[in-house]
Motif scaffolding. Structure first.
Motif, PDB file in Angstrom:
ATOM      1  N   GLY A 127       0.787  -1.225   0.000  1.00 46.93           N
ATOM      2  CA  GLY A 127       0.000   0.000   0.000  1.00 46.93           C
ATOM      3  C   GLY A 127       0.816   1.270   0.000  1.00 46.93           C
ATOM      4  O   GLY A 127       0.291   2.348   0.328  1.00 46.93           O
ATOM      5  N   VAL A 128       2.103   1.185  -0.368  1.00 45.48           N
ATOM      6  CA  VAL A 128       2.947   2.381  -0.391  1.00 45.48           C
ATOM      7  C   VAL A 128       2.466   3.321  -1.501  1.00 45.48           C
ATOM      8  O   VAL A 128       2.247   2.900  -2.639  1.00 45.48           O
ATOM      9  CB  VAL A 128       4.424   2.009  -0.615  1.00 45.48           C
ATOM     10  CG1 VAL A 128       5.267   3.258  -0.865  1.00 45.48           C
ATOM     11  CG2 VAL A 128       4.956   1.265   0.598  1.00 45.48           C
ATOM     12  N   ILE A 129       2.301   4.592  -1.159  1.00 43.04           N
ATOM     13  CA  ILE A 129       1.858   5.589  -2.134  1.00 43.04           C
ATOM     14  C   ILE A 129       3.050   5.975  -2.997  1.00 43.04           C
ATOM     15  O   ILE A 129       3.998   6.610  -2.523  1.00 43.04           O
ATOM     16  CB  ILE A 129       1.267   6.820  -1.427  1.00 43.04           C
ATOM     17  CG1 ILE A 129       0.057   6.412  -0.569  1.00 43.04           C
ATOM     18  CG2 ILE A 129       0.861   7.873  -2.453  1.00 43.04           C
ATOM     19  CD1 ILE A 129      -0.491   7.541   0.288  1.00 43.04           C
ATOM     20  N   GLY A 177      -8.082  -7.729   2.457  1.00 43.27           N
ATOM     21  CA  GLY A 177      -7.194  -7.653   1.307  1.00 43.27           C
ATOM     22  C   GLY A 177      -5.736  -7.860   1.681  1.00 43.27           C
ATOM     23  O   GLY A 177      -4.975  -8.496   0.947  1.00 43.27           O
ATOM     24  N   LEU A 178      -5.332  -7.334   2.835  1.00 43.57           N
ATOM     25  CA  LEU A 178      -3.959  -7.534   3.297  1.00 43.57           C
ATOM     26  C   LEU A 178      -3.689  -9.004   3.596  1.00 43.57           C
ATOM     27  O   LEU A 178      -2.594  -9.515   3.326  1.00 43.57           O
ATOM     28  CB  LEU A 178      -3.700  -6.689   4.547  1.00 43.57           C
ATOM     29  CG  LEU A 178      -3.395  -5.216   4.310  1.00 43.57           C
ATOM     30  CD1 LEU A 178      -3.314  -4.466   5.629  1.00 43.57           C
ATOM     31  CD2 LEU A 178      -2.095  -5.044   3.537  1.00 43.57           C
ATOM     32  N   ARG A 179      -4.670  -9.701   4.155  1.00 38.51           N
ATOM     33  CA  ARG A 179      -4.506 -11.141   4.388  1.00 38.51           C
ATOM     34  C   ARG A 179      -4.309 -11.876   3.074  1.00 38.51           C
ATOM     35  O   ARG A 179      -3.485 -12.787   2.968  1.00 38.51           O
ATOM     36  CB  ARG A 179      -5.722 -11.696   5.141  1.00 38.51           C
ATOM     37  CG  ARG A 179      -5.620 -13.194   5.439  1.00 38.51           C
ATOM     38  CD  ARG A 179      -6.822 -13.694   6.200  1.00 38.51           C
ATOM     39  NE  ARG A 179      -6.887 -13.091   7.512  1.00 38.51           N
ATOM     40  CZ  ARG A 179      -6.135 -13.492   8.551  1.00 38.51           C
ATOM     41  NH1 ARG A 179      -5.281 -14.488   8.391  1.00 38.51           N
ATOM     42  NH2 ARG A 179      -6.230 -12.893   9.710  1.00 38.51           N
ATOM     43  N   ARG A 180      -5.049 -11.476   2.050  1.00 33.18           N
ATOM     44  CA  ARG A 180      -4.895 -12.109   0.739  1.00 33.18           C
ATOM     45  C   ARG A 180      -3.509 -11.823   0.165  1.00 33.18           C
ATOM     46  O   ARG A 180      -2.873 -12.703  -0.421  1.00 33.18           O
ATOM     47  CB  ARG A 180      -5.987 -11.571  -0.201  1.00 33.18           C
ATOM     48  CG  ARG A 180      -6.020 -12.230  -1.564  1.00 33.18           C
ATOM     49  CD  ARG A 180      -6.579 -13.635  -1.490  1.00 33.18           C
ATOM     50  NE  ARG A 180      -6.407 -14.344  -2.752  1.00 33.18           N
ATOM     51  CZ  ARG A 180      -5.363 -15.128  -3.024  1.00 33.18           C
ATOM     52  NH1 ARG A 180      -4.416 -15.311  -2.123  1.00 33.18           N
ATOM     53  NH2 ARG A 180      -5.282 -15.746  -4.179  1.00 33.18           N
ATOM     54  N   ASP A 181      -3.038 -10.587   0.327  1.00 29.33           N
ATOM     55  CA  ASP A 181      -1.708 -10.219  -0.152  1.00 29.33           C
ATOM     56  C   ASP A 181      -0.616 -11.019   0.547  1.00 29.33           C
ATOM     57  O   ASP A 181       0.362 -11.438  -0.083  1.00 29.33           O
ATOM     58  CB  ASP A 181      -1.464  -8.724   0.080  1.00 29.33           C
ATOM     59  CG  ASP A 181      -1.709  -7.896  -1.166  1.00 29.33           C
ATOM     60  OD1 ASP A 181      -2.128  -8.466  -2.195  1.00 29.33           O
ATOM     61  OD2 ASP A 181      -1.486  -6.681  -1.114  1.00 29.33           O
ATOM     62  N   LEU A 182      -0.757 -11.210   1.851  1.00 27.24           N
ATOM     63  CA  LEU A 182       0.268 -11.923   2.612  1.00 27.24           C
ATOM     64  C   LEU A 182       0.384 -13.371   2.162  1.00 27.24           C
ATOM     65  O   LEU A 182       1.480 -13.938   2.163  1.00 27.24           O
ATOM     66  CB  LEU A 182      -0.039 -11.857   4.110  1.00 27.24           C
ATOM     67  CG  LEU A 182       1.047 -12.423   5.032  1.00 27.24           C
ATOM     68  CD1 LEU A 182       2.359 -11.661   4.854  1.00 27.24           C
ATOM     69  CD2 LEU A 182       0.596 -12.380   6.484  1.00 27.24           C
ATOM     70  N   ALA A 183      -0.728 -13.986   1.759  1.00 25.20           N
ATOM     71  CA  ALA A 183      -0.670 -15.354   1.254  1.00 25.20           C
ATOM     72  C   ALA A 183       0.087 -15.414  -0.069  1.00 25.20           C
ATOM     73  O   ALA A 183       0.768 -16.399  -0.366  1.00 25.20           O
ATOM     74  CB  ALA A 183      -2.082 -15.917   1.079  1.00 25.20           C
ATOM     75  N   GLN A 212     -10.124 -13.840  10.401  1.00 25.61           N
ATOM     76  CA  GLN A 212      -9.740 -14.702   9.281  1.00 25.61           C
ATOM     77  C   GLN A 212     -10.498 -14.415   7.984  1.00 25.61           C
ATOM     78  O   GLN A 212     -10.552 -15.256   7.092  1.00 25.61           O
ATOM     79  CB  GLN A 212      -9.927 -16.186   9.649  1.00 25.61           C
ATOM     80  CG  GLN A 212      -8.980 -16.717  10.694  1.00 25.61           C
ATOM     81  CD  GLN A 212      -7.558 -16.871  10.174  1.00 25.61           C
ATOM     82  OE1 GLN A 212      -7.346 -17.114   8.986  1.00 25.61           O
ATOM     83  NE2 GLN A 212      -6.584 -16.723  11.055  1.00 25.61           N
ATOM     84  N   GLU A 213     -11.077 -13.211   7.848  1.00 25.41           N
ATOM     85  CA  GLU A 213     -11.731 -12.886   6.587  1.00 25.41           C
ATOM     86  C   GLU A 213     -10.669 -12.636   5.517  1.00 25.41           C
ATOM     87  O   GLU A 213      -9.584 -12.120   5.807  1.00 25.41           O
ATOM     88  CB  GLU A 213     -12.617 -11.655   6.731  1.00 25.41           C
ATOM     89  CG  GLU A 213     -13.811 -11.851   7.655  1.00 25.41           C
ATOM     90  CD  GLU A 213     -14.760 -12.939   7.180  1.00 25.41           C
ATOM     91  OE1 GLU A 213     -14.810 -13.183   5.960  1.00 25.41           O
ATOM     92  OE2 GLU A 213     -15.442 -13.543   8.019  1.00 25.41           O
ATOM     93  N   VAL A 214     -10.996 -13.021   4.300  1.00 22.49           N
ATOM     94  CA  VAL A 214     -10.064 -12.844   3.203  1.00 22.49           C
ATOM     95  C   VAL A 214     -10.821 -12.292   2.008  1.00 22.49           C
ATOM     96  O   VAL A 214     -11.963 -12.665   1.746  1.00 22.49           O
ATOM     97  CB  VAL A 214      -9.363 -14.178   2.851  1.00 22.49           C
ATOM     98  CG1 VAL A 214     -10.360 -15.259   2.502  1.00 22.49           C
ATOM     99  CG2 VAL A 214      -8.380 -13.992   1.704  1.00 22.49           C
ATOM    100  N   GLY A 215     -10.200 -11.372   1.286  1.00 21.76           N
ATOM    101  CA  GLY A 215     -10.867 -10.785   0.123  1.00 21.76           C
ATOM    102  C   GLY A 215      -9.854 -10.139  -0.807  1.00 21.76           C
ATOM    103  O   GLY A 215      -8.689  -9.966  -0.454  1.00 21.76           O
ATOM    104  N   GLU A 216     -10.314  -9.812  -1.975  1.00 20.23           N
ATOM    105  CA  GLU A 216      -9.489  -9.082  -2.932  1.00 20.23           C
ATOM    106  C   GLU A 216      -9.788  -7.598  -2.799  1.00 20.23           C
ATOM    107  O   GLU A 216     -10.913  -7.195  -2.483  1.00 20.23           O
ATOM    108  CB  GLU A 216      -9.798  -9.529  -4.368  1.00 20.23           C
ATOM    109  CG  GLU A 216      -9.548 -11.009  -4.637  1.00 20.23           C
ATOM    110  CD  GLU A 216      -8.073 -11.318  -4.811  1.00 20.23           C
ATOM    111  OE1 GLU A 216      -7.235 -10.409  -4.646  1.00 20.23           O
ATOM    112  OE2 GLU A 216      -7.761 -12.481  -5.110  1.00 20.23           O
ATOM    113  N   PHE A 217      -8.765  -6.772  -3.016  1.00 20.74           N
ATOM    114  CA  PHE A 217      -9.020  -5.344  -3.091  1.00 20.74           C
ATOM    115  C   PHE A 217      -9.888  -5.100  -4.316  1.00 20.74           C
ATOM    116  O   PHE A 217      -9.540  -5.490  -5.433  1.00 20.74           O
ATOM    117  CB  PHE A 217      -7.707  -4.571  -3.220  1.00 20.74           C
ATOM    118  CG  PHE A 217      -6.841  -4.675  -1.984  1.00 20.74           C
ATOM    119  CD1 PHE A 217      -7.274  -4.160  -0.781  1.00 20.74           C
ATOM    120  CD2 PHE A 217      -5.604  -5.291  -2.039  1.00 20.74           C
ATOM    121  CE1 PHE A 217      -6.487  -4.251   0.361  1.00 20.74           C
ATOM    122  CE2 PHE A 217      -4.806  -5.383  -0.918  1.00 20.74           C
ATOM    123  CZ  PHE A 217      -5.244  -4.868   0.292  1.00 20.74           C
ATOM    124  N   ALA A 218     -11.038  -4.500  -4.120  1.00 20.88           N
ATOM    125  CA  ALA A 218     -11.997  -4.353  -5.218  1.00 20.88           C
ATOM    126  C   ALA A 218     -12.676  -2.990  -5.143  1.00 20.88           C
ATOM    127  O   ALA A 218     -12.590  -2.276  -4.131  1.00 20.88           O
ATOM    128  CB  ALA A 218     -13.043  -5.464  -5.151  1.00 20.88           C
TER     129      ALA A 218
END
Length: 278
Positions: A127-129, A177-183, A212-218
């Motif tokens: 998430g770095v700008i 979304g961060l959880r999804r990224d970490l995987a 434990q929710e997981v999702g895509e940034f959308a």
């Protein structure tokens, strides 16, 4: 398999606890059950593997797991498409991860310039700008210099909670979304450090992370309460380039003729510099 097998174990236990025997189509018997969801043995039967094999997998002791077995477990747990992909990533070998500083992609910067009439941010890993235009800085009260993480703004900057009316919705989705990224990037030290920091500093982040929710940034709708311009409503769209999978444009679109569309030119005129900063 990922070096952090605890993430795989925690995800499997959480999803197994969420599905009841009735949901799974199993016959139930009278009497109390000691677990809220399926037993390991029941899930193993549904997935077509031995109870011992599944137990080793959930405990992080099963070294090699085929995609076919993981898909069978995903079907047994009734995971959706994103959750199923997340499960496969958690169980996949961790590949090399680059943590080198990113430079804004020139092509994406050109797209930003073409969209200077709406708020736009260019984000990199964690998430770095990497770049932002004057409108998004005015709307969100973002820092003018690049290099900050948008997640620091969202969780550590009190202005975010003041500006974003539906902050909780956005913040919870960001955690997923961060959880999804970490995987996808289990060996990324910057991403792991960001998550560890937010978990220790922000109780709400820790609560959502533990869920434990997981999702895509959308894309989504974001409502802003601006101190001078009043209530603004945007639809958030995320644009990515195949050549730069770790960079994405966050575009704040507006409905033509809406009150938000009418006030954006005024907001832009308040900033003496309309240049993109990167």
């Amino acid at each position: 398999m990922s070096n952090d097998r605890s993430a795989l174990s925690a995800f499997l236990r959480d999803r197994r606890d969420r599905i009841t025997p009735i949901d799974a189509g199993l016959r139930t018997y009278p009497g109390a059950r000691r677990v809220p969801g399926l037993r390991r043995e029941e899930l193993a039967v549904l997935a077509g593997v031995s109870p011992d094999y599944y137990s080793k997998l959930e405990q992080g002791r099963q070294a090699n797991v085929s995609p076919e077995v993981l898909r069978a477990i995903a079907r047994a747990l009734k995971l959706d498409e994103v959750e199923s992909a997340h499960l496969l990533d958690l169980a996949s070998p961790a590949g090399p991860v680059s943590d080198a500083p990113q430079q804004p992609n020139p092509g994406l910067l050109q797209v930003m310039k073409a969209l200077d009439h709406v708020p736009v941010i260019l984000l990199g890993r964690s998430g770095v700008i990497l770049a932002s235009n004057s409108l998004v800085r005015s709307v969100l009260s973002l820092p003018s210099s690049a290099g900050h993480s948008l997640f620091h703004y969202l969780f550590r900057n009190p202005i975010a909670r003041e500006r974003i009316v539906n902050w909780s919705q956005f913040a919870a989705a960001s955690v997923a979304g961060l959880r999804r990224d970490l995987a996808r990037r289990p060996g990324d030290p910057t991403l792991q450090a960001l998550i560890d920091e937010l978990r220790s500093a922000e109780p709400c982040f820790e609560q959502w992370w533990s869920g434990q929710e997981v999702g895509e940034f959308a894309g989504a709708t974001k409502i802003i309460q601006h101190p001078a311009a009043g209530t603004l409503q945007f639809d958030i769209e995320i644009l990515a380039s195949p050549s730069e999978p770790d960079q994405s444009l966050i575009v704040y679109t507006v409905e033509e003729g809406s009150s938000t569309a009418k006030v954006l030119p005024i907001l832009a005129s308040w900033d003496p510099s309309s240049a993109i900063t990167s």
